[in-house]
Scaffold this motif. Sequence first.
Motif, PDB file in Angstrom:
ATOM      1  N   SER A 155      42.443 -42.999 -97.591  1.00  0.00           N
ATOM      2  CA  SER A 155      42.382 -43.942 -98.710  1.00  0.00           C
ATOM      3  C   SER A 155      41.016 -44.615 -98.789  1.00  0.00           C
ATOM      4  O   SER A 155      40.493 -44.845 -99.888  1.00  0.00           O
ATOM      5  N   ARG A 156      40.426 -44.911 -97.642  1.00  0.00           N
ATOM      6  CA  ARG A 156      39.100 -45.534 -97.645  1.00  0.00           C
ATOM      7  C   ARG A 156      38.036 -44.565 -98.154  1.00  0.00           C
ATOM      8  O   ARG A 156      37.132 -44.962 -98.898  1.00  0.00           O
ATOM      9  N   VAL A 157      38.129 -43.300 -97.769  1.00  0.00           N
ATOM     10  CA  VAL A 157      37.185 -42.304 -98.259  1.00  0.00           C
ATOM     11  C   VAL A 157      37.354 -42.107 -99.760  1.00  0.00           C
ATOM     12  O   VAL A 157      36.377 -41.959-100.504  1.00  0.00           O
ATOM     13  N   ASP A 158      38.583 -42.120-100.230  1.00  0.00           N
ATOM     14  CA  ASP A 158      38.840 -41.964-101.658  1.00  0.00           C
ATOM     15  C   ASP A 158      38.240 -43.131-102.443  1.00  0.00           C
ATOM     16  O   ASP A 158      37.634 -42.929-103.504  1.00  0.00           O
ATOM     17  N   ARG A 159      38.384 -44.349-101.918  1.00  0.00           N
ATOM     18  CA  ARG A 159      37.785 -45.499-102.599  1.00  0.00           C
ATOM     19  C   ARG A 159      36.260 -45.422-102.570  1.00  0.00           C
ATOM     20  O   ARG A 159      35.583 -45.807-103.529  1.00  0.00           O
ATOM     21  N   HIS A 160      35.719 -44.915-101.465  1.00  0.00           N
ATOM     22  CA  HIS A 160      34.269 -44.762-101.381  1.00  0.00           C
ATOM     23  C   HIS A 160      33.776 -43.728-102.384  1.00  0.00           C
ATOM     24  O   HIS A 160      32.720 -43.906-103.004  1.00  0.00           O
ATOM     25  N   GLN A 161      34.521 -42.660-102.555  1.00  0.00           N
ATOM     26  CA  GLN A 161      34.172 -41.643-103.542  1.00  0.00           C
ATOM     27  C   GLN A 161      34.140 -42.235-104.942  1.00  0.00           C
ATOM     28  O   GLN A 161      33.215 -41.978-105.733  1.00  0.00           O
ATOM     29  N   GLN A 162      35.122 -43.044-105.258  1.00  0.00           N
ATOM     30  CA  GLN A 162      35.156 -43.683-106.568  1.00  0.00           C
ATOM     31  C   GLN A 162      33.988 -44.651-106.745  1.00  0.00           C
ATOM     32  O   GLN A 162      33.405 -44.745-107.829  1.00  0.00           O
ATOM     33  N   ALA A 163      33.633 -45.353-105.668  1.00  0.00           N
ATOM     34  CA  ALA A 163      32.506 -46.278-105.745  1.00  0.00           C
ATOM     35  C   ALA A 163      31.196 -45.527-105.995  1.00  0.00           C
ATOM     36  O   ALA A 163      30.331 -46.005-106.742  1.00  0.00           O
ATOM     37  N   ILE A 164      31.059 -44.368-105.383  1.00  0.00           N
ATOM     38  CA  ILE A 164      29.864 -43.548-105.612  1.00  0.00           C
ATOM     39  C   ILE A 164      29.792 -43.122-107.071  1.00  0.00           C
ATOM     40  O   ILE A 164      28.739 -43.226-107.718  1.00  0.00           O
ATOM     41  N   GLU A 165      30.900 -42.637-107.600  1.00  0.00           N
ATOM     42  CA  GLU A 165      30.921 -42.182-108.988  1.00  0.00           C
ATOM     43  C   GLU A 165      30.594 -43.322-109.953  1.00  0.00           C
ATOM     44  O   GLU A 165      29.843 -43.141-110.919  1.00  0.00           O
ATOM     45  N   MET A 166      31.146 -44.497-109.686  1.00  0.00           N
ATOM     46  CA  MET A 166      30.875 -45.636-110.553  1.00  0.00           C
ATOM     47  C   MET A 166      29.410 -46.069-110.467  1.00  0.00           C
ATOM     48  O   MET A 166      28.778 -46.388-111.480  1.00  0.00           O
ATOM     49  N   ALA A 167      28.857 -46.075-109.249  1.00  0.00           N
ATOM     50  CA  ALA A 167      27.462 -46.495-109.071  1.00  0.00           C
ATOM     51  C   ALA A 167      26.506 -45.543-109.770  1.00  0.00           C
ATOM     52  O   ALA A 167      25.567 -45.974-110.460  1.00  0.00           O
ATOM     53  N   VAL A 168      26.722 -44.239-109.610  1.00  0.00           N
ATOM     54  CA  VAL A 168      25.840 -43.258-110.228  1.00  0.00           C
ATOM     55  C   VAL A 168      25.988 -43.283-111.749  1.00  0.00           C
ATOM     56  O   VAL A 168      24.997 -43.181-112.491  1.00  0.00           O
ATOM     57  N   THR A 169      27.208 -43.431-112.230  1.00  0.00           N
ATOM     58  CA  THR A 169      27.433 -43.511-113.673  1.00  0.00           C
ATOM     59  C   THR A 169      26.755 -44.735-114.269  1.00  0.00           C
ATOM     60  O   THR A 169      26.185 -44.687-115.362  1.00  0.00           O
ATOM     61  N   ARG A 170      26.795 -45.849-113.529  1.00  0.00           N
ATOM     62  CA  ARG A 170      26.164 -47.076-114.021  1.00  0.00           C
ATOM     63  C   ARG A 170      24.661 -46.907-114.174  1.00  0.00           C
ATOM     64  O   ARG A 170      24.047 -47.474-115.089  1.00  0.00           O
ATOM     65  N   ILE A 171      24.057 -46.092-113.314  1.00  0.00           N
ATOM     66  CA  ILE A 171      22.609 -45.910-113.360  1.00  0.00           C
ATOM     67  C   ILE A 171      22.208 -44.838-114.374  1.00  0.00           C
ATOM     68  O   ILE A 171      21.293 -45.043-115.184  1.00  0.00           O
ATOM     69  N   LEU A 172      22.893 -43.701-114.362  1.00  0.00           N
ATOM     70  CA  LEU A 172      22.522 -42.588-115.222  1.00  0.00           C
ATOM     71  C   LEU A 172      23.001 -42.757-116.647  1.00  0.00           C
ATOM     72  O   LEU A 172      22.356 -42.284-117.583  1.00  0.00           O
ATOM     73  N   ASN A 173      24.136 -43.426-116.811  1.00  0.00           N
ATOM     74  CA  ASN A 173      24.699 -43.576-118.150  1.00  0.00           C
ATOM     75  C   ASN A 173      25.313 -44.965-118.285  1.00  0.00           C
ATOM     76  O   ASN A 173      26.533 -45.123-118.187  1.00  0.00           O
ATOM     77  N   PRO A 174      24.503 -45.993-118.471  1.00  0.00           N
ATOM     78  CA  PRO A 174      25.024 -47.367-118.529  1.00  0.00           C
ATOM     79  C   PRO A 174      26.046 -47.582-119.626  1.00  0.00           C
ATOM     80  O   PRO A 174      26.969 -48.383-119.470  1.00  0.00           O
ATOM     81  N   VAL A 175      25.915 -46.872-120.740  1.00  0.00           N
ATOM     82  CA  VAL A 175      26.856 -47.061-121.852  1.00  0.00           C
ATOM     83  C   VAL A 175      28.245 -46.600-121.450  1.00  0.00           C
ATOM     84  O   VAL A 175      29.250 -47.263-121.700  1.00  0.00           O
ATOM     85  N   ALA A 176      28.306 -45.428-120.777  1.00  0.00           N
ATOM     86  CA  ALA A 176      29.606 -44.911-120.363  1.00  0.00           C
ATOM     87  C   ALA A 176      30.234 -45.772-119.284  1.00  0.00           C
ATOM     88  O   ALA A 176      31.455 -45.841-119.149  1.00  0.00           O
ATOM     89  N   HIS A 177      29.400 -46.477-118.521  1.00  0.00           N
ATOM     90  CA  HIS A 177      29.931 -47.298-117.431  1.00  0.00           C
ATOM     91  C   HIS A 177      30.818 -48.429-117.936  1.00  0.00           C
ATOM     92  O   HIS A 177      31.790 -48.806-117.282  1.00  0.00           O
ATOM     93  N   HIS A 178      30.505 -48.954-119.121  1.00  0.00           N
ATOM     94  CA  HIS A 178      31.291 -50.068-119.647  1.00  0.00           C
ATOM     95  C   HIS A 178      32.718 -49.643-120.005  1.00  0.00           C
ATOM     96  O   HIS A 178      33.639 -50.457-119.977  1.00  0.00           O
ATOM     97  N   SER A 179      32.895 -48.373-120.326  1.00  0.00           N
ATOM     98  CA  SER A 179      34.242 -47.879-120.641  1.00  0.00           C
ATOM     99  C   SER A 179      34.829 -47.085-119.500  1.00  0.00           C
ATOM    100  O   SER A 179      35.802 -46.358-119.657  1.00  0.00           O
ATOM    101  N   TYR A 180      34.218 -47.228-118.332  1.00  0.00           N
ATOM    102  CA  TYR A 180      34.624 -46.462-117.143  1.00  0.00           C
ATOM    103  C   TYR A 180      35.865 -47.092-116.538  1.00  0.00           C
ATOM    104  O   TYR A 180      35.839 -48.221-116.076  1.00  0.00           O
ATOM    105  N   GLN A 181      36.990 -46.349-116.540  1.00  0.00           N
ATOM    106  CA  GLN A 181      38.245 -46.871-116.003  1.00  0.00           C
ATOM    107  C   GLN A 181      38.771 -46.009-114.887  1.00  0.00           C
ATOM    108  O   GLN A 181      38.975 -46.474-113.773  1.00  0.00           O
ATOM    109  N   ASP A 182      39.002 -44.737-115.170  1.00  0.00           N
ATOM    110  CA  ASP A 182      39.528 -43.815-114.158  1.00  0.00           C
ATOM    111  C   ASP A 182      38.402 -42.899-113.710  1.00  0.00           C
ATOM    112  O   ASP A 182      37.951 -42.054-114.480  1.00  0.00           O
ATOM    113  N   PRO A 183      37.903 -43.029-112.481  1.00  0.00           N
ATOM    114  CA  PRO A 183      36.778 -42.211-112.043  1.00  0.00           C
ATOM    115  C   PRO A 183      37.046 -40.721-112.161  1.00  0.00           C
ATOM    116  O   PRO A 183      36.166 -39.963-112.536  1.00  0.00           O
ATOM    117  N   ARG A 184      38.246 -40.278-111.841  1.00  0.00           N
ATOM    118  CA  ARG A 184      38.535 -38.842-111.862  1.00  0.00           C
ATOM    119  C   ARG A 184      38.658 -38.337-113.295  1.00  0.00           C
ATOM    120  O   ARG A 184      38.266 -37.223-113.608  1.00  0.00           O
TER     121      ARG A 184
END
Length: 213
Positions: free
Chosen positions: A168-197
């Motif tokens: 569960s901790r690794v899964d949460r870390h994976q989601q945190a990575i996806e959110m962090a990278v999305t926030r940097i590469l695509n800030p617009v999409a990050h605001h509507s980012y709800q389900d990482p998968r």
Amino acid sequence: MTLLENPIARFRDFIDIGGPVVMLLLFLSVIAVAMILFKLWQFSSLRLGTQKGVHSLEMLAVRLKRQSAESNLARTDIEDVLAVNANAQIKALQRGFRVLDTIAQIAPLIGLFGTVLGMITAFQALQQSGHNVDPSILAGGIWVALLTTAVGLAVAMPTSIALTYFESRVDRHQQAIEMAVTRILNPVAHHSYQDPRASASMTGAWPVPADAA
């Protein structure tokens, strides 16, 4: 004599009663405890679950984004580099999970195997007693036989709980990575980012392996 009076002697008696099966289960428990302690140390050193845990990938994404602006680096190339680094980090975190999973699965089976062997021995002793059947012989053989099953479950249950916690901790870390990278590469999409998968397919996120050796 109680356990507190002479724990070493009681432990030896416990080994003698359980036999090789209990010794094997205790050996597996030592491996499980060592792996659990190692994973706790690893997760703590990498600061999993905190912002610092994904800091290195965030910095890499920022550098690649700057390079793309200066040298026309393709977005797919940036995502490929980030994918390799993210997958390597997730695999490192998942290393040892298979060992814990194997112990959690085979420990009850080994305990059951010991119980079957003990029951066979108990019934052989009962048969050899002939007409002078003593119920205490059968009862004593049965509780000794069931001891291995109890030890097997005692090894498997904490190991399974620890594995679920780590996953569960690794899964949460994976989601945190996806959110962090999305926030940097695509800030617009990050605001509507709800389900990482779910958003991974829309933002071009990379697949992360389900397990590692």
